[in-house]
Design a protein around this motif. Structure first.
Motif, PDB file in Angstrom:
ATOM      1  N   THR A 188       6.961   1.356   7.426  1.00  0.00           N
ATOM      2  CA  THR A 188       8.061   2.067   7.240  1.00  0.00           C
ATOM      3  C   THR A 188       8.347   1.341   5.762  1.00  0.00           C
ATOM      4  N   ARG A 189       8.581  -0.016   5.691  1.00  0.00           N
ATOM      5  CA  ARG A 189       8.969  -0.824   4.516  1.00  0.00           C
ATOM      6  C   ARG A 189       8.131  -0.256   3.264  1.00  0.00           C
ATOM      7  N   TRP A 190       6.914  -0.500   3.469  1.00  0.00           N
ATOM      8  CA  TRP A 190       5.960  -0.303   2.340  1.00  0.00           C
ATOM      9  C   TRP A 190       5.588   1.197   1.776  1.00  0.00           C
ATOM     10  N   ARG A 191       6.099   1.919   2.939  1.00  0.00           N
ATOM     11  CA  ARG A 191       6.099   3.509   2.497  1.00  0.00           C
ATOM     12  C   ARG A 191       7.177   3.586   1.190  1.00  0.00           C
ATOM     13  N   GLU A 192       8.600   3.207   1.766  1.00  0.00           N
ATOM     14  CA  GLU A 192       9.412   3.428   0.823  1.00  0.00           C
ATOM     15  C   GLU A 192       9.264   2.588  -0.374  1.00  0.00           C
ATOM     16  N   VAL A 193       8.619   1.604  -0.423  1.00  0.00           N
ATOM     17  CA  VAL A 193       8.326   0.982  -1.814  1.00  0.00           C
ATOM     18  C   VAL A 193       7.395   1.580  -2.491  1.00  0.00           C
ATOM     19  N   VAL A 194       6.078   2.052  -1.969  1.00  0.00           N
ATOM     20  CA  VAL A 194       5.128   2.765  -2.736  1.00  0.00           C
ATOM     21  C   VAL A 194       5.776   4.126  -2.851  1.00  0.00           C
ATOM     22  N   GLY A 195       6.562   4.675  -2.290  1.00  0.00           N
ATOM     23  CA  GLY A 195       7.146   6.204  -2.752  1.00  0.00           C
ATOM     24  C   GLY A 195       8.013   5.834  -4.083  1.00  0.00           C
ATOM     25  N   ASN A 196       8.725   4.673  -4.095  1.00  0.00           N
ATOM     26  CA  ASN A 196       9.632   4.609  -5.343  1.00  0.00           C
ATOM     27  C   ASN A 196       8.662   4.284  -6.685  1.00  0.00           C
ATOM     28  N   ILE A 197       7.604   3.642  -6.193  1.00  0.00           N
ATOM     29  CA  ILE A 197       6.856   3.117  -7.581  1.00  0.00           C
ATOM     30  C   ILE A 197       6.062   4.507  -7.922  1.00  0.00           C
ATOM     31  N   LEU A 198       5.734   5.491  -7.101  1.00  0.00           N
ATOM     32  CA  LEU A 198       4.837   6.531  -7.383  1.00  0.00           C
ATOM     33  C   LEU A 198       6.123   7.615  -8.064  1.00  0.00           C
ATOM     34  N   GLY A 199       6.992   7.559  -7.326  1.00  0.00           N
ATOM     35  CA  GLY A 199       8.075   8.527  -7.901  1.00  0.00           C
ATOM     36  C   GLY A 199       8.419   8.143  -9.441  1.00  0.00           C
TER      37      GLY A 199
ATOM     38  N   LEU B 175      -4.774   0.080  -6.741  1.00  0.00           N
ATOM     39  CA  LEU B 175      -4.984  -1.539  -6.566  1.00  0.00           C
ATOM     40  C   LEU B 175      -3.824  -2.095  -6.651  1.00  0.00           C
ATOM     41  N   ILE B 176      -2.548  -1.713  -6.789  1.00  0.00           N
ATOM     42  CA  ILE B 176      -1.429  -2.485  -6.984  1.00  0.00           C
ATOM     43  C   ILE B 176      -1.062  -3.182  -5.350  1.00  0.00           C
ATOM     44  N   SER B 177      -0.197  -4.073  -5.563  1.00  0.00           N
ATOM     45  CA  SER B 177      -0.028  -4.931  -4.326  1.00  0.00           C
ATOM     46  C   SER B 177       0.833  -4.204  -3.181  1.00  0.00           C
ATOM     47  N   PRO B 178       1.949  -3.453  -3.609  1.00  0.00           N
ATOM     48  CA  PRO B 178       2.568  -2.631  -2.558  1.00  0.00           C
ATOM     49  C   PRO B 178       1.759  -1.607  -1.739  1.00  0.00           C
ATOM     50  N   VAL B 179       0.702  -0.962  -2.669  1.00  0.00           N
ATOM     51  CA  VAL B 179      -0.167  -0.040  -2.003  1.00  0.00           C
ATOM     52  C   VAL B 179      -1.166  -0.819  -1.024  1.00  0.00           C
ATOM     53  N   ARG B 180      -1.547  -2.048  -1.441  1.00  0.00           N
ATOM     54  CA  ARG B 180      -2.469  -2.678  -0.466  1.00  0.00           C
ATOM     55  C   ARG B 180      -1.778  -3.405   0.596  1.00  0.00           C
ATOM     56  N   ARG B 181      -0.533  -3.645   0.450  1.00  0.00           N
ATOM     57  CA  ARG B 181       0.335  -3.862   1.561  1.00  0.00           C
ATOM     58  C   ARG B 181       0.548  -3.073   2.780  1.00  0.00           C
ATOM     59  N   LEU B 182       0.845  -1.600   2.398  1.00  0.00           N
ATOM     60  CA  LEU B 182       0.895  -0.653   3.158  1.00  0.00           C
ATOM     61  C   LEU B 182      -0.462  -0.509   3.883  1.00  0.00           C
ATOM     62  N   ALA B 183      -1.564  -0.643   3.184  1.00  0.00           N
ATOM     63  CA  ALA B 183      -2.979  -0.374   3.831  1.00  0.00           C
ATOM     64  C   ALA B 183      -2.951  -1.623   5.028  1.00  0.00           C
ATOM     65  N   ASP B 184      -2.565  -2.764   4.743  1.00  0.00           N
ATOM     66  CA  ASP B 184      -2.634  -3.967   5.652  1.00  0.00           C
ATOM     67  C   ASP B 184      -1.696  -3.454   6.888  1.00  0.00           C
ATOM     68  N   ALA B 185      -0.425  -3.027   6.930  1.00  0.00           N
ATOM     69  CA  ALA B 185       0.398  -2.650   7.593  1.00  0.00           C
ATOM     70  C   ALA B 185      -0.178  -1.743   8.656  1.00  0.00           C
ATOM     71  N   LEU B 186      -0.986  -0.674   7.937  1.00  0.00           N
ATOM     72  CA  LEU B 186      -1.625   0.311   8.711  1.00  0.00           C
ATOM     73  C   LEU B 186      -2.573  -0.363   9.559  1.00  0.00           C
TER      74      LEU B 186
ATOM     75  N   LEU C 100       1.639  10.064   4.099  1.00  0.00           N
ATOM     76  CA  LEU C 100       2.816   8.946   4.394  1.00  0.00           C
ATOM     77  C   LEU C 100       3.475   8.868   3.210  1.00  0.00           C
ATOM     78  N   VAL C 101       3.110   9.215   1.793  1.00  0.00           N
ATOM     79  CA  VAL C 101       3.965   8.800   0.818  1.00  0.00           C
ATOM     80  C   VAL C 101       3.714  10.152  -0.207  1.00  0.00           C
ATOM     81  N   GLN C 102       4.733  10.947  -0.555  1.00  0.00           N
ATOM     82  CA  GLN C 102       4.465  12.408  -1.067  1.00  0.00           C
ATOM     83  C   GLN C 102       5.406  12.477  -2.336  1.00  0.00           C
TER      84      GLN C 102
END
Length: 281
Positions: free
Chosen positions: A91-102, A71-82, A124-126
């Motif tokens: 591309t931008r939000w994949r990087e942000v979400v990846g850093n958060i999950l990492g 539910l966090i904003s960056p994940v929702r932003r990635l969903a919106d971009a998709l 997309l993010v692993q």
């Protein structure tokens, strides 16, 4: 000739009076020793049940973690971009979400993998972890590393218009959970394990669990008890084995939704030390 209750009581008292004091003392020690052993077994079972509840509490926390992440904003932003087919935004939000999950995985140390899949099944993010170090896999989307773990959570991710755009998948690392719950380490001679209902070890530490599964370390009759889904305690080859079910979805209150078994093992000498000390005094 009938004997009244007073006559029977007198006979009993006379019999007690004729019993040597040494015999009564030995009998008292025996009864106390039996009581101490029973208390030790009950304490072992309670300890296993309490530790199983701590595992359940931790699993419940991980489920709440995944809901929060979805539910966090960056994940929702990635969903919106998709949804908008915004390549640069993805591309931008994949990087942000990846850093958060990492970062999240590195701090928690209980997630084998955290993956954001799009609706086409691309990762997309692993983020992967071995329980010590987490790393973000970059550049690969069409495949994932390894297979799903023994416990995996899946949550749909929607965009701002509540349209499903992907899902967040989290695989739990049982060893990480056991490490966090065990905390301060083990007592001398103690072993503890998380066991799948099929008998395979999910995680183990300490002594007494040497094989790949419970059937290699316990006789069949004991294995049947441990895997029954009930809490209990039994004696095996000079050791005490206590066990309790761990509900994978604690709020459901149902073993049918899935469960593991927490098993603890101690040498009898450790568990019954008080009884033996009493017998010597």
């Amino acid at each position: 000739m009938k004997v009244g209750i007073r006559g029977k009581l007198s006979a009993v008292l006379l019999g007690v009076a004729l019993v040597p004091v040494g015999v009564l003392g030995a009998y008292g020690i025996y009864r106390t020793t039996v009581a101490l052993r029973r208390t030790a077994l009950e304490a072992a079972q309670r300890a296993a049940e309490m530790k199983a509840r701590r595992v359940e509490d931790f699993l419940q926390t991980t489920q709440e973690d995944i809901l929060f992440l979805s539910l966090i904003s960056p994940v929702r932003r990635l969903a919106d971009a998709l949804g908008e087919e915004d390549t640069l935004g993805v591309t931008r939000w994949r990087e942000v979400v990846g850093n958060i999950l990492g970062t999240f995985s590195q701090q928690r140390k209980v997630y084998r993998r955290l993956i954001f899949f799009d609706d086409e099944g691309r990762g997309l993010v692993q983020v992967y972890s071995d329980g010590r170090q987490a790393w973000l896999l970059r550049g690969i989307m069409d495949s994932t590393l390894g297979t799903s773990g023994p416990l995996e959570y899946n949550l749909d991710v929607s965009d701002s218009e509540r349209r499903k755009r992907g899902k967040l998948v989290a695989s739990i690392l049982p060893k990480g959970v056991l490490d966090r719950v065990q905390g301060g380490g083990l007592e001398w001679g103690e072993g503890v394990a998380l066991v799948h209902p099929d008998g395979e070890y999910l995680a183990k530490m300490g002594v007494g669990f040497r094989g790949k599964g419970l059937r290699e370390d316990l006789p069949g009759s004991a294995v049947e008890k441990v895997l029954s889904g009930d809490a209990g305690v039994t004696s095996v080859g000079g050791d005490i084995v206590a066990y309790a079910p761990v509900l994978l979805f604690p709020k459901s209150g149902r073993k049918e939704a899935g469960y593991w078994v927490l098993v603890e093992r101690w040498p009898e000498g450790v568990m019954f030390a008080s009884a033996r000390e009493y017998r010597r005094t």
